[in-house]
Write an enzyme that holds these catalytic residues in place. Sequence first.
Site, PDB file in Angstrom:
ATOM      1  N   MET A   1     -11.631   1.894  -1.545  1.00  0.00           N
ATOM      2  CA  MET A   1     -10.695   2.477  -2.243  1.00  0.00           C
ATOM      3  C   MET A   1     -11.353   3.889  -2.383  1.00  0.00           C
ATOM      4  O   MET A   1     -12.744   3.379  -2.018  1.00  0.00           O
ATOM      5  CB  MET A   1     -11.070   1.948  -4.387  1.00  0.00           C
ATOM      6  CG  MET A   1     -10.337   0.756  -4.023  1.00  0.00           C
ATOM      7  SD  MET A   1      -8.517   0.457  -3.907  1.00  0.00           S
ATOM      8  CE  MET A   1      -8.463   1.293  -5.660  1.00  0.00           C
ATOM      9  N   ASN A   2     -10.176   4.527  -2.593  1.00  0.00           N
ATOM     10  CA  ASN A   2     -11.309   6.467  -3.174  1.00  0.00           C
ATOM     11  C   ASN A   2     -12.027   7.355  -1.059  1.00  0.00           C
ATOM     12  O   ASN A   2     -12.418   8.145  -1.971  1.00  0.00           O
ATOM     13  CB  ASN A   2     -12.508   6.598  -4.050  1.00  0.00           C
ATOM     14  CG  ASN A   2     -11.217   5.575  -5.599  1.00  0.00           C
ATOM     15  OD1 ASN A   2     -10.847   6.093  -5.887  1.00  0.00           O
ATOM     16  ND2 ASN A   2     -12.493   5.522  -6.098  1.00  0.00           N
TER      17      ASN A   2
ATOM     18  N   LYS B   1      -7.321   7.436   1.871  1.00  0.00           N
ATOM     19  CA  LYS B   1      -6.968   7.126   2.543  1.00  0.00           C
ATOM     20  C   LYS B   1      -5.145   7.680   2.727  1.00  0.00           C
ATOM     21  O   LYS B   1      -4.509   8.713   3.507  1.00  0.00           O
ATOM     22  CB  LYS B   1      -6.068   5.510   2.159  1.00  0.00           C
ATOM     23  CG  LYS B   1      -7.301   4.241   3.173  1.00  0.00           C
ATOM     24  CD  LYS B   1      -7.544   3.506   3.192  1.00  0.00           C
ATOM     25  CE  LYS B   1      -7.047   2.822   0.947  1.00  0.00           C
ATOM     26  NZ  LYS B   1      -8.044   3.124   0.396  1.00  0.00           N
TER      27      LYS B   1
ATOM     28  N   GLU C   1      -0.833   1.102   1.750  1.00  0.00           N
ATOM     29  CA  GLU C   1      -0.632  -0.189   1.562  1.00  0.00           C
ATOM     30  C   GLU C   1      -0.874  -1.029   2.783  1.00  0.00           C
ATOM     31  O   GLU C   1      -0.080  -1.892   2.180  1.00  0.00           O
ATOM     32  CB  GLU C   1      -0.147   0.116   0.477  1.00  0.00           C
ATOM     33  CG  GLU C   1      -0.483   0.799  -0.875  1.00  0.00           C
ATOM     34  CD  GLU C   1      -2.007   1.317  -1.341  1.00  0.00           C
ATOM     35  OE1 GLU C   1      -2.593   0.383  -0.911  1.00  0.00           O
ATOM     36  OE2 GLU C   1      -2.307   2.091  -2.287  1.00  0.00           O
TER      37      GLU C   1
ATOM     38  N   GLN D   1      -2.453  -3.688   3.589  1.00  0.00           N
ATOM     39  CA  GLN D   1      -3.647  -4.949   3.460  1.00  0.00           C
ATOM     40  C   GLN D   1      -2.173  -6.016   3.275  1.00  0.00           C
ATOM     41  O   GLN D   1      -2.275  -6.518   3.096  1.00  0.00           O
ATOM     42  CB  GLN D   1      -3.935  -4.769   2.465  1.00  0.00           C
ATOM     43  CG  GLN D   1      -3.354  -4.110   0.976  1.00  0.00           C
ATOM     44  CD  GLN D   1      -3.339  -2.530   0.743  1.00  0.00           C
ATOM     45  OE1 GLN D   1      -3.927  -2.029   1.703  1.00  0.00           O
ATOM     46  NE2 GLN D   1      -3.287  -2.173  -0.385  1.00  0.00           N
TER      47      GLN D   1
ATOM     48  N   CYS E   1     -21.219  -0.208  -2.273  1.00  0.00           N
ATOM     49  CA  CYS E   1     -22.042  -1.180  -0.915  1.00  0.00           C
ATOM     50  C   CYS E   1     -22.023  -1.671  -1.123  1.00  0.00           C
ATOM     51  O   CYS E   1     -21.901  -2.833  -2.676  1.00  0.00           O
ATOM     52  CB  CYS E   1     -23.425   0.083  -1.161  1.00  0.00           C
ATOM     53  SG  CYS E   1     -24.425  -0.439  -2.486  1.00  0.00           S
TER      54      CYS E   1
ATOM     55  N   HIS F   1     -24.797  -3.359  -4.035  1.00  0.00           N
ATOM     56  CA  HIS F   1     -24.547  -3.301  -4.833  1.00  0.00           C
ATOM     57  C   HIS F   1     -23.308  -4.169  -5.597  1.00  0.00           C
ATOM     58  O   HIS F   1     -23.046  -4.633  -6.781  1.00  0.00           O
ATOM     59  CB  HIS F   1     -23.957  -2.045  -5.651  1.00  0.00           C
ATOM     60  CG  HIS F   1     -25.675  -1.146  -5.904  1.00  0.00           C
ATOM     61  ND1 HIS F   1     -26.021  -0.011  -5.042  1.00  0.00           N
ATOM     62  CD2 HIS F   1     -26.570  -1.273  -6.379  1.00  0.00           C
ATOM     63  CE1 HIS F   1     -27.121   0.448  -5.274  1.00  0.00           C
ATOM     64  NE2 HIS F   1     -27.418  -0.050  -6.587  1.00  0.00           N
TER      65      HIS F   1
END
Length: 193
Positions: free
Chosen positions: A11-12, A15, A88, A90, A182, A185
């Site tokens: 996300m972010n 794209k 989108e 996916q 990442c 995290h």
Amino acid sequence: MASLHYKYAAMNSGKSTQLIQAHFNYQERGLTPYAMTPRMDTRAGMGIIRARVGLQLEVDTFGTGCNLFRLIKVKAELASLDVFILDEAQFLTRAQVYQLAQIVDELNVPVMAYGLKSDFRGELFEGAYYLLCLADKLEELKTICWCGNKAHMNARLDAEGSLVREGEQVEIGGNERYVALCRRHYIQGKARA
């Protein structure tokens, strides 16, 4: 020769911005792009691709039962078609990804698909899986975690901002529901510093 491109990221990552820019570039050169987005994604409104930087593009929509090959074949017979662009990706089914390959191979129309690779559980989406298998060209777009490292995991958040590890694979949402992290995290469950 036409190719099937899959541009994927967390996300972010930009794209939608890149998709809108690619669409514009084709038009600016006097070529004819055709773009679509899944009907289920109504975050910006039905048939609207909106980038977080403020750009937007009105497009047609498709559902899981849509035969993309037949649709593009008819469009290409009616008018010039220089590229098919999907947002989108996916959310595509296995059959639809094979239809994209058929568009490239039989109609010689390039396909540019943009989407996520994995869901909030760290599992591949069906469309992403088959695009990773069949695409001629793969490109990972980069974004960063709150720590500054490369983010490639999509974390779903609850109302309190904590990571959610279970639930339906598809839940449409933006920054209020998802954050790119990442791997470290994501595994630690730390959505912020």
